[in-house]
Write a protein that holds these residues in place. Structure first.
Motif, PDB file in Angstrom:
ATOM      1  N   VAL A 186       0.878  -1.168   0.000  1.00 45.52           N
ATOM      2  CA  VAL A 186       0.000   0.000   0.000  1.00 45.52           C
ATOM      3  C   VAL A 186       0.913   1.214   0.000  1.00 45.52           C
ATOM      4  O   VAL A 186       1.713   1.391   0.915  1.00 45.52           O
ATOM      5  N   ARG A 187       0.771   2.022  -1.053  1.00 44.15           N
ATOM      6  CA  ARG A 187       1.711   3.120  -1.228  1.00 44.15           C
ATOM      7  C   ARG A 187       1.016   4.312  -1.880  1.00 44.15           C
ATOM      8  O   ARG A 187       0.304   4.161  -2.869  1.00 44.15           O
ATOM      9  N   PRO A 188       1.210   5.508  -1.297  1.00 41.59           N
ATOM     10  CA  PRO A 188       0.614   6.702  -1.902  1.00 41.59           C
ATOM     11  C   PRO A 188       1.334   7.079  -3.200  1.00 41.59           C
ATOM     12  O   PRO A 188       2.481   6.699  -3.435  1.00 41.59           O
ATOM     13  N   GLU A 189       0.640   7.827  -4.011  1.00 40.10           N
ATOM     14  CA  GLU A 189       1.177   8.212  -5.319  1.00 40.10           C
ATOM     15  C   GLU A 189       2.522   8.923  -5.224  1.00 40.10           C
ATOM     16  O   GLU A 189       3.409   8.690  -6.051  1.00 40.10           O
ATOM     17  N   LYS A 190       2.706   9.757  -4.206  1.00 42.05           N
ATOM     18  CA  LYS A 190       3.957  10.518  -4.131  1.00 42.05           C
ATOM     19  C   LYS A 190       5.174   9.634  -3.828  1.00 42.05           C
ATOM     20  O   LYS A 190       6.306  10.073  -3.967  1.00 42.05           O
ATOM     21  N   LEU A 191       4.937   8.366  -3.448  1.00 42.97           N
ATOM     22  CA  LEU A 191       6.052   7.459  -3.175  1.00 42.97           C
ATOM     23  C   LEU A 191       6.298   6.461  -4.309  1.00 42.97           C
ATOM     24  O   LEU A 191       7.067   5.514  -4.148  1.00 42.97           O
TER      25      LEU A 191
END
Length: 146
Positions: free
Chosen positions: A111-116
């Motif tokens: 699970v990873r946000p777009e900025k990462l």
């Protein structure tokens, strides 16, 4: 079929509670395990068991050995690992746990946000599934039972 899910990631927010609630709403037969989420206990466990250490270095070393043992035992028993990379906290332990899951052949949902996207591109490539939310991660788990 019951599955054990190891929830790797920062321990400062309630993301684990969200995953567990969403899974319960879907009546998924899952057992959740995780790193020690009581931050004080995690930091103190070395001295609690082994006694007072001479300085902070040895205090951290004693605690990390016991915490790493706990993580190894629970992750080895897990059928699936979910590793959450949040935006707010440093994610060294999450990266270590995700890499351990990959190296041990554990199915991994990242699970990873777009900025990462860019800084996590190598781990993302090795994960089985990459999502941008805990809701999507639970949907992936639910799909196993369809």
């Amino acid at each position: 079929m019951d599955l054990t899910v190891y929830l790797a990631g920062e321990i400062h927010s309630d993301w684990r509670d969200k995953i567990q609630s969403l899974a319960a709403e879907k009546d998924l037969p899952l057992t959740f395990v995780s790193p020690q989420t009581n931050h004080d206990l995690s930091d103190d466990i070395g001295e609690n068991i082994l006694g007072e250490q001479p300085n902070k270095y040895y205090r951290d070393d004693a605690a990390s050995g016991i915490n790493n043992l706990r993580t190894q035992v629970l992750m080895n028993k897990a059928d699936v690992v979910i590793a959450l990379f949040g935006e707010e906290y440093k994610q060294w332990n999450t990266a270590m746990d995700a890499t351990t899951a990959i190296n041990n052949g554990k199915p991994l949902i990242l699970v990873r946000p777009e900025k990462l996207i860019h800084p996590l591109k190598e781990i993302s490539e090795k994960a089985n599934v990459v999502t941008s939310s805990v809701e999507q991660a639970v949907e992936v788990l639910a799909y196993i039972y369809k």
